[in-house]
Write an enzyme that holds these catalytic residues in place. Structure first.
Site, PDB file in Angstrom:
ATOM      1  N   GLU A 247      67.664   4.756 -79.083  1.00  0.00           N
ATOM      2  CA  GLU A 247      67.756   3.817 -77.865  1.00  0.00           C
ATOM      3  C   GLU A 247      66.722   4.412 -76.768  1.00  0.00           C
ATOM      4  O   GLU A 247      67.478   5.155 -76.050  1.00  0.00           O
ATOM      5  CB  GLU A 247      68.969   3.408 -77.476  1.00  0.00           C
ATOM      6  CG  GLU A 247      70.048   2.811 -78.541  1.00  0.00           C
ATOM      7  CD  GLU A 247      69.823   1.092 -78.708  1.00  0.00           C
ATOM      8  OE1 GLU A 247      68.948   0.731 -77.871  1.00  0.00           O
ATOM      9  OE2 GLU A 247      70.468   0.768 -79.540  1.00  0.00           O
ATOM     10  N   CYS A 281      67.430   1.182 -68.660  1.00  0.00           N
ATOM     11  CA  CYS A 281      66.281   1.182 -69.580  1.00  0.00           C
ATOM     12  C   CYS A 281      65.874  -0.331 -69.716  1.00  0.00           C
ATOM     13  O   CYS A 281      64.596  -0.121 -70.040  1.00  0.00           O
ATOM     14  CB  CYS A 281      66.920   1.549 -70.962  1.00  0.00           C
ATOM     15  SG  CYS A 281      68.334   0.795 -71.371  1.00  0.00           S
TER      16      CYS A 281
HETATM   17  P1  NAD Z   1      66.774  12.447 -71.888  1.00  0.00           P
HETATM   18  O1  NAD Z   1      66.179  11.956 -72.907  1.00  0.00           O
HETATM   19  O2  NAD Z   1      66.174  13.454 -70.990  1.00  0.00           O
HETATM   20  O3  NAD Z   1      68.073  12.770 -72.154  1.00  0.00           O
HETATM   21  C1  NAD Z   1      69.009  11.943 -72.871  1.00  0.00           C
HETATM   22  C2  NAD Z   1      69.823  12.787 -73.765  1.00  0.00           C
HETATM   23  O4  NAD Z   1      69.180  13.655 -74.669  1.00  0.00           O
HETATM   24  C3  NAD Z   1      70.714  13.914 -72.932  1.00  0.00           C
HETATM   25  O5  NAD Z   1      72.079  14.271 -73.175  1.00  0.00           O
HETATM   26  C4  NAD Z   1      70.068  15.277 -72.935  1.00  0.00           C
HETATM   27  O6  NAD Z   1      70.533  16.318 -72.721  1.00  0.00           O
HETATM   28  C5  NAD Z   1      69.507  15.191 -74.399  1.00  0.00           C
HETATM   29  N1  NAD Z   1      68.166  15.589 -74.929  1.00  0.00           N
HETATM   30  C6  NAD Z   1      67.130  15.713 -74.095  1.00  0.00           C
HETATM   31  N2  NAD Z   1      66.238  16.583 -75.020  1.00  0.00           N
HETATM   32  C7  NAD Z   1      66.813  16.685 -76.098  1.00  0.00           C
HETATM   33  C8  NAD Z   1      66.391  17.317 -77.302  1.00  0.00           C
HETATM   34  N3  NAD Z   1      65.170  17.907 -77.287  1.00  0.00           N
HETATM   35  N4  NAD Z   1      66.942  17.250 -78.431  1.00  0.00           N
HETATM   36  C9  NAD Z   1      68.224  16.759 -78.273  1.00  0.00           C
HETATM   37  N5  NAD Z   1      68.785  16.107 -77.167  1.00  0.00           N
HETATM   38  C10 NAD Z   1      68.074  16.265 -76.082  1.00  0.00           C
HETATM   39  O7  NAD Z   1      66.865  11.199 -70.802  1.00  0.00           O
HETATM   40  P2  NAD Z   1      67.746  10.796 -69.655  1.00  0.00           P
HETATM   41  O8  NAD Z   1      66.744  11.426 -68.414  1.00  0.00           O
HETATM   42  O9  NAD Z   1      69.074  11.412 -69.567  1.00  0.00           O
HETATM   43  O10 NAD Z   1      68.072   9.359 -69.600  1.00  0.00           O
HETATM   44  C11 NAD Z   1      66.869   8.583 -69.168  1.00  0.00           C
HETATM   45  C12 NAD Z   1      66.082   7.976 -70.298  1.00  0.00           C
HETATM   46  O11 NAD Z   1      66.990   7.155 -71.087  1.00  0.00           O
HETATM   47  C13 NAD Z   1      65.084   6.746 -69.874  1.00  0.00           C
HETATM   48  O12 NAD Z   1      63.877   6.856 -70.840  1.00  0.00           O
HETATM   49  C14 NAD Z   1      65.935   5.578 -70.373  1.00  0.00           C
HETATM   50  O13 NAD Z   1      64.924   4.451 -70.559  1.00  0.00           O
HETATM   51  C15 NAD Z   1      66.623   5.924 -71.466  1.00  0.00           C
HETATM   52  N6  NAD Z   1      67.690   4.988 -72.041  1.00  0.00           N
HETATM   53  C16 NAD Z   1      67.598   4.208 -73.040  1.00  0.00           C
HETATM   54  C17 NAD Z   1      68.568   3.130 -73.128  1.00  0.00           C
HETATM   55  C18 NAD Z   1      68.523   2.270 -74.242  1.00  0.00           C
HETATM   56  O14 NAD Z   1      69.670   1.631 -74.718  1.00  0.00           O
HETATM   57  N7  NAD Z   1      67.318   1.758 -74.783  1.00  0.00           N
HETATM   58  C19 NAD Z   1      69.494   3.180 -72.170  1.00  0.00           C
HETATM   59  C20 NAD Z   1      69.702   4.018 -71.133  1.00  0.00           C
HETATM   60  C21 NAD Z   1      68.569   4.967 -71.091  1.00  0.00           C
END
Ligand code: NAD
Length: 476
Positions: A247, A281
């Site tokens: 997602e 998102c």
């Molecule tokens: P992020 O990708 O930085 O982090 C999300 C999660 O992934 C966190 O728990 C983080 O620690 C983990 N993570 C980061 N890098 C990783 C890696 N290399 N391997 C494994 N885990 C890793 O995102 P964020 O800043 O926390 O959230 C914002 C983003 O999330 C935005 O791009 C937003 O659009 C997206 N989002 C999508 C949805 C959806 O349902 N489509 C919903 C909410 C947020």
């Protein structure tokens, strides 16, 4: 919930503990002060958590679905009981206005738990097709990795479906919002979830999250977050041949058709674009309006923004809180500077940190007009209170602009004729289209997820549960 603050804990096999490892501060984005901290637990702790979830899986998968569903209902009741405190916790962790947090981080997750329980009771666990019986069962250990922006909802969307399916879970929530994950874990334990069925590990994405995504004993990785991290997670999961749900981000268009009531459509689109300071998102951060109505729209948009006052997230009248971090604020301001450099006009906003509130990582609601279609502020996810207005000549042009995007998560269509809006909706390359201001949060069993760079797989409802099952075809 105040006793949750301090150092957030890990939960493995029903036991709470704080692991050794590097410590990360958790910052309150309104006061800019340290709330507590969290340990980057690392691969060994992840391994213990996966072992615990794997050991709990056979018994949980064999537990009657009625019992699994009842447990989700009990968790929903407890979440409702603790809802005010959990909403306040999220509001402090990441700056969400309390009125939004109550609706989306307490009421919505409780609704999702109950809706998932209902869906599980009616789910086709066994189906006869062409002389075969298709038997569906929970696929195994699910690694759930979640972001900070709608933290409780995002955890519950995954965990409720996995538990309903008969899978067990290791959760790595965002290191920026660890306390609500701890609060939920307590709720699941109090609801009677057996030890090991739901485990929590704390830490960063690149260290602890990556160790979870790469773990060879997972059946499924369910990830919500950015495209960059999603690509990394999908790569790690692929190496272990683990299935993935992704997602990811969005750059969702709100298409205002010529026959829409303009003030209603613009006010509604601005609300969806600025929700959670644009840190959603599916925020509608591209506003598509007919060229012929652009002049009329200007005053309406400027007025609509005045209904989104900035302020203390704990104040019920605040509509827009701070961004989650100084880094996120600076990133958003860079995008605004880039938009101005690309020829954009700031109809509202200043491109500077907001001075409306004395502390906190605030950016004023910003509406940009006159951008070329290839501007970064039009094409990339900003994750802040920035809406790019685009004009179109006719409906075909509107559909072209809406679909000319790397993302495909969500869209809105506004029209005086729902049939017309549905016809346009059917031409949009996205996972979900909302007509005339319908809210995702009011439809907790409607599948949510994207196409293109917004990811693959679905959460919520029947499809959400199916995601965490395997099918065995039995023929005689
Ligand atoms: P992020 O990708 O930085 O982090 C999300 C999660 O992934 C966190 O728990 C983080 O620690 C983990 N993570 C980061 N890098 C990783 C890696 N290399 N391997 C494994 N885990 C890793 O995102 P964020 O800043 O926390 O959230 C914002 C983003 O999330 C935005 O791009 C937003 O659009 C997206 N989002 C999508 C949805 C959806 O349902 N489509 C919903 C909410 C947020």
């Amino acid at each position: 919930m105040a006793d949750l603050l301090g150092r957030a804990g890990c939960l493995i096999d029903g036991e709470w503990f704080v692991p050794a490892g590097p410590v990360i501060e958790v910052i309150d984005p309104f006061t800019e002060t340290v709330m507590g901290d969290v340990v980057d637990a690392g691969a060994e702790v992840v391994d213990d958590a996966v072992r615990s979830a794997a050991a709990a899986h056979p018994a949980w998968r064999s537990t009657d679905v009625a019992e699994r569903a009842e447990l989700l209902d009990r968790a929903a009741d407890l979440l409702t009981r603790d809802g005010a405190a959990i909403a306040a916790l999220v509001s402090r962790e990441m700056g969400m206005p309390i009125s939004l947090a109550q609706v989306t981080q307490a009421q919505l997750p409780a609704d999702v738990l109950r809706a998932t329980a209902r869906t599980a009771r009616a789910f086709p666990w066994s189906q006869d097709i062409d002389g075969a019986t298709l038997v569906r069962r929970g696929s195994g250990v699910v690694g759930a990795i979640t972001p900070w922006n709608m933290p409780v909802h995002q955890i519950v969307a995954k965990v409720s479906a996995a538990l309903a399916a008969g899978s067990t879970v290791v959760l790595k929530a965002s290191e920026m919002t660890p306390y609500d994950a701890n609060a939920l874990a307590r709720i699941f334990l109090e609801a009677g979830l057996p030890a090991g069925v739901f485990n929590v590990v704390t830490g960063t994405g690149t260290h602890t999250g990556a160790a979870l995504a790469a773990h060879p004993d997972l059946a499924h990785v369910s990830f919500t977050g950015s495209v960059t991290a999603g690509r990394a997670v999908a790569g790690l999961a692929a190496a272990a041949l683990t299935r993935c749900t992704l997602e990811l981000g969005g750059k969702s268009p709100a298409v205002v058709l010529p026959d829409a009531d303009l003030p209603t459509a613009l006010a509604g689109s601005v609300s969806s674009g600025l929700v959670n300071s644009g840190q959603a998102c599916n925020a509608t951060t591209r506003l598509l309006i007919p060229e012929s109505l652009a002049a009329d729209a200007t005053g309406i948009l400027a007025e609509a923004v005045t209904h989104h006052p900035l302020g203390d997230p704990a104040d019920p009248s605040t509509r827009q809180g701070p961004l989650v971090s100084a880094r996120q604020r600076d990133r958003v301001l860079d995008y605004i500077a880039d938009a101005v450099a690309a020829g954009g006009h700031l109809l509202t906003g200043t491109g500077k940190p907001s001075d409306a509130v004395p502390t906190g990582f605030f950016v004023d609601p910003t509406i940009v007009t006159g951008l070329p279609e290839d501007a970064r502020a039009v094409r990339e996810e900003i994750f802040g209170p920035v809406i790019a207005v685009q004009t179109y000549t006719d409906v075909d042009d509107a559909v072209r602009i809406a679909n000319d995007c790397a993302y495909g998560l969500s869209a809105e269509v506004w029209s005086g004729d729902v049939g017309h809006a549905r016809a346009v909706a059917g031409r949009l390359d996205v996972g979900q289209v909302k007509i005339n201001g319908v809210r995702t949060r009011n439809r907790p069993t409607v599948p949510f997820g994207g196409v293109k760079d917004s990811g693959y797989g679905r959460e919520l409802g029947h499809l959400g549960i199916e995601e965490f099952t395997d099918v065995t075809a039995v023929m005689s």
